[in-house]
Motif scaffolding. Sequence first.
Motif, PDB file in Angstrom:
ATOM      1  N   ARG A  99       0.813  -1.209   0.000  1.00 39.21           N
ATOM      2  CA  ARG A  99       0.000   0.000   0.000  1.00 39.21           C
ATOM      3  C   ARG A  99       0.853   1.268   0.000  1.00 39.21           C
ATOM      4  NH1 ARG A  99      -5.278  -1.269   0.817  1.00 39.21           N
ATOM      5  NH2 ARG A  99      -5.749  -3.291   1.751  1.00 39.21           N
ATOM      6  N   ASP A 100       2.171   1.130   0.031  1.00 34.84           N
ATOM      7  CA  ASP A 100       3.051   2.299   0.065  1.00 34.84           C
ATOM      8  C   ASP A 100       4.254   2.051  -0.832  1.00 34.84           C
ATOM      9  OD1 ASP A 100       3.965   4.791   0.751  1.00 34.84           O
ATOM     10  OD2 ASP A 100       4.892   4.140   2.627  1.00 34.84           O
ATOM     11  N   HIS A 101       3.986   1.838  -2.098  1.00 35.38           N
ATOM     12  CA  HIS A 101       5.034   1.541  -3.069  1.00 35.38           C
ATOM     13  C   HIS A 101       5.143   2.691  -4.061  1.00 35.38           C
ATOM     14  CE1 HIS A 101       7.673  -1.049  -5.469  1.00 35.38           C
ATOM     15  NE2 HIS A 101       7.077  -0.506  -6.510  1.00 35.38           N
ATOM     16  N   SER A 102       6.324   3.255  -4.182  1.00 33.10           N
ATOM     17  CA  SER A 102       6.535   4.392  -5.087  1.00 33.10           C
ATOM     18  C   SER A 102       6.843   3.907  -6.493  1.00 33.10           C
ATOM     19  CB  SER A 102       7.680   5.264  -4.578  1.00 33.10           C
ATOM     20  OG  SER A 102       7.926   6.334  -5.461  1.00 33.10           O
ATOM     21  N   SER A 103       6.168   4.508  -7.481  1.00 32.23           N
ATOM     22  CA  SER A 103       6.391   4.161  -8.884  1.00 32.23           C
ATOM     23  C   SER A 103       7.153   5.241  -9.634  1.00 32.23           C
ATOM     24  CB  SER A 103       5.043   3.916  -9.582  1.00 32.23           C
ATOM     25  OG  SER A 103       4.368   2.823  -9.014  1.00 32.23           O
ATOM     26  N   LEU A 104       7.668   6.220  -8.930  1.00 33.36           N
ATOM     27  CA  LEU A 104       8.396   7.304  -9.584  1.00 33.36           C
ATOM     28  C   LEU A 104       9.842   7.326  -9.118  1.00 33.36           C
ATOM     29  CD1 LEU A 104       8.699   9.794  -7.312  1.00 33.36           C
ATOM     30  CD2 LEU A 104       6.290  10.068  -7.878  1.00 33.36           C
ATOM     31  N   ILE A 105      10.669   7.915  -9.933  1.00 31.74           N
ATOM     32  CA  ILE A 105      12.087   8.025  -9.607  1.00 31.74           C
ATOM     33  C   ILE A 105      12.586   9.400 -10.032  1.00 31.74           C
ATOM     34  CG2 ILE A 105      12.728   6.937 -11.787  1.00 31.74           C
ATOM     35  CD1 ILE A 105      15.187   5.807 -10.401  1.00 31.74           C
ATOM     36  N   ARG A 106      13.302  10.061  -9.154  1.00 32.53           N
ATOM     37  CA  ARG A 106      13.871  11.369  -9.465  1.00 32.53           C
ATOM     38  C   ARG A 106      15.216  11.180 -10.151  1.00 32.53           C
ATOM     39  NH1 ARG A 106      13.002  15.201  -4.137  1.00 32.53           N
ATOM     40  NH2 ARG A 106      10.970  14.377  -3.483  1.00 32.53           N
ATOM     41  N   MET A 152      18.151   3.847 -16.161  1.00 31.70           N
ATOM     42  CA  MET A 152      18.131   5.287 -16.408  1.00 31.70           C
ATOM     43  C   MET A 152      18.974   6.032 -15.377  1.00 31.70           C
ATOM     44  SD  MET A 152      16.406   5.879 -19.156  1.00 31.70           S
ATOM     45  CE  MET A 152      17.257   4.388 -19.695  1.00 31.70           C
ATOM     46  N   GLN A 153      18.915   5.604 -14.134  1.00 31.46           N
ATOM     47  CA  GLN A 153      19.747   6.221 -13.096  1.00 31.46           C
ATOM     48  C   GLN A 153      21.225   6.021 -13.399  1.00 31.46           C
ATOM     49  OE1 GLN A 153      18.156   4.640  -9.324  1.00 31.46           O
ATOM     50  NE2 GLN A 153      17.894   6.753  -8.668  1.00 31.46           N
ATOM     51  N   ALA A 154      21.582   4.814 -13.779  1.00 33.21           N
ATOM     52  CA  ALA A 154      22.988   4.529 -14.071  1.00 33.21           C
ATOM     53  C   ALA A 154      23.484   5.343 -15.261  1.00 33.21           C
ATOM     54  CB  ALA A 154      23.163   3.036 -14.338  1.00 33.21           C
ATOM     55  N   ARG A 155      22.660   5.450 -16.297  1.00 32.57           N
ATOM     56  CA  ARG A 155      23.060   6.231 -17.469  1.00 32.57           C
ATOM     57  C   ARG A 155      23.174   7.711 -17.137  1.00 32.57           C
ATOM     58  NH1 ARG A 155      22.162   3.640 -22.409  1.00 32.57           N
ATOM     59  NH2 ARG A 155      23.114   5.513 -23.303  1.00 32.57           N
ATOM     60  N   HIS A 156      22.343   8.180 -16.216  1.00 36.41           N
ATOM     61  CA  HIS A 156      22.436   9.581 -15.805  1.00 36.41           C
ATOM     62  C   HIS A 156      23.720   9.851 -15.037  1.00 36.41           C
ATOM     63  CE1 HIS A 156      21.452  13.082 -13.119  1.00 36.41           C
ATOM     64  NE2 HIS A 156      21.184  13.581 -14.298  1.00 36.41           N
ATOM     65  N   VAL A 157      24.122   8.922 -14.179  1.00 38.09           N
ATOM     66  CA  VAL A 157      25.384   9.069 -13.452  1.00 38.09           C
ATOM     67  C   VAL A 157      26.559   9.094 -14.426  1.00 38.09           C
ATOM     68  CG1 VAL A 157      26.941   7.954 -11.811  1.00 38.09           C
ATOM     69  CG2 VAL A 157      24.489   8.063 -11.324  1.00 38.09           C
ATOM     70  N   MET A 158      26.534   8.214 -15.424  1.00 39.13           N
ATOM     71  CA  MET A 158      27.594   8.206 -16.435  1.00 39.13           C
ATOM     72  C   MET A 158      27.634   9.529 -17.188  1.00 39.13           C
ATOM     73  SD  MET A 158      26.902   4.340 -17.863  1.00 39.13           S
ATOM     74  CE  MET A 158      27.982   4.553 -19.265  1.00 39.13           C
ATOM     75  N   TYR A 159      26.484  10.064 -17.512  1.00 40.98           N
ATOM     76  CA  TYR A 159      26.415  11.343 -18.222  1.00 40.98           C
ATOM     77  C   TYR A 159      27.012  12.471 -17.374  1.00 40.98           C
ATOM     78  CZ  TYR A 159      24.334  15.272 -20.788  1.00 40.98           C
ATOM     79  OH  TYR A 159      24.131  16.426 -21.504  1.00 40.98           O
ATOM     80  N   GLN A 160      26.703  12.463 -16.081  1.00 37.17           N
ATOM     81  CA  GLN A 160      27.244  13.497 -15.200  1.00 37.17           C
ATOM     82  C   GLN A 160      28.759  13.427 -15.114  1.00 37.17           C
ATOM     83  OE1 GLN A 160      24.694  12.686 -11.664  1.00 37.17           O
ATOM     84  NE2 GLN A 160      24.223  14.863 -11.741  1.00 37.17           N
ATOM     85  N   HIS A 161      29.317  12.218 -15.052  1.00 30.11           N
ATOM     86  CA  HIS A 161      30.779  12.082 -14.988  1.00 30.11           C
ATOM     87  C   HIS A 161      31.439  12.540 -16.284  1.00 30.11           C
ATOM     88  CE1 HIS A 161      30.692  10.341 -11.109  1.00 30.11           C
ATOM     89  NE2 HIS A 161      30.238   9.145 -11.465  1.00 30.11           N
ATOM     90  N   GLN A 162      30.778  12.304 -17.410  1.00 26.87           N
ATOM     91  CA  GLN A 162      31.379  12.648 -18.704  1.00 26.87           C
ATOM     92  C   GLN A 162      31.228  14.126 -19.047  1.00 26.87           C
ATOM     93  OE1 GLN A 162      29.481   9.997 -21.469  1.00 26.87           O
ATOM     94  NE2 GLN A 162      30.574   8.176 -20.728  1.00 26.87           N
ATOM     95  N   HIS A 163      30.102  14.749 -18.621  1.00 28.07           N
ATOM     96  CA  HIS A 163      29.813  16.115 -19.057  1.00 28.07           C
ATOM     97  C   HIS A 163      29.805  17.136 -17.907  1.00 28.07           C
ATOM     98  CE1 HIS A 163      28.685  14.674 -23.089  1.00 28.07           C
ATOM     99  NE2 HIS A 163      28.093  13.684 -22.476  1.00 28.07           N
TER     100      HIS A 163
END
Length: 239
Positions: free
Chosen positions: A60-67, A90-101
Amino acid sequence: MANVNPYAAPPLNLAGENRTQATWSPYDNNGGTCLAVAGADYCIIASTTRLSTGFSVLSRDHSSLIRINDKCVIISSGFQADIRTLQKEMQARHVMYQHQHSKPMSCSAMAQLLANTMYYRRFFPYYTFSLCAGIDEKGVGAVYNYDAVGSCQRVGYSCSGSGESLIQPVMDNQLKAANPLVLPARDWLTKLPVDQALDLVKDAFSAAGERDIFTGDAVEILIVTKDGITEDRVELKKD
């Protein structure tokens, strides 16, 4: 021609047992409803917290969203295992993007990455129906909706999940989206201020919870502006 007896016993296999056909599906639909509404300087993202399968409530308290970051959020409905796998990627790819750019990924860039990722799996797709929402580089609200194989479109608002057939007509009626086929093109952003749009979202979920057994318990709401993300929560019926 031999007569066929409709009351005859089913044929037996060599072991003397009735023949049966086993079926199995790698997918399941775990319910839930997601909604996103874009405004001139904000974006409202909302998702229910009920996780279910069939007529059983798993949580009854499960989050379906991710920031993803302070400007972009991904919400999904469908098969929970595929949702988590996709969101972790998507989270992992965002971390990779932050390290590269050395900067966070924009909402439009994340929307394109999500479309590419889902299309890559088109022959054995993620059973998810996702929305990528936030504010773009100009501070304007943005909502991207997807099907299971990554086809996406930027819209002013969108809904997915088990309550879509109940909430989407309400949004169409109240927000009066411009028809993209009508020329000259009109702005598809809602003109409502953020407080009125938030009340509309809450009312829509409350109404859907009365008719859809997979929409209930609570609604988790995120409001994205240029100043960051604020949270809100609305309790729904528990039965």
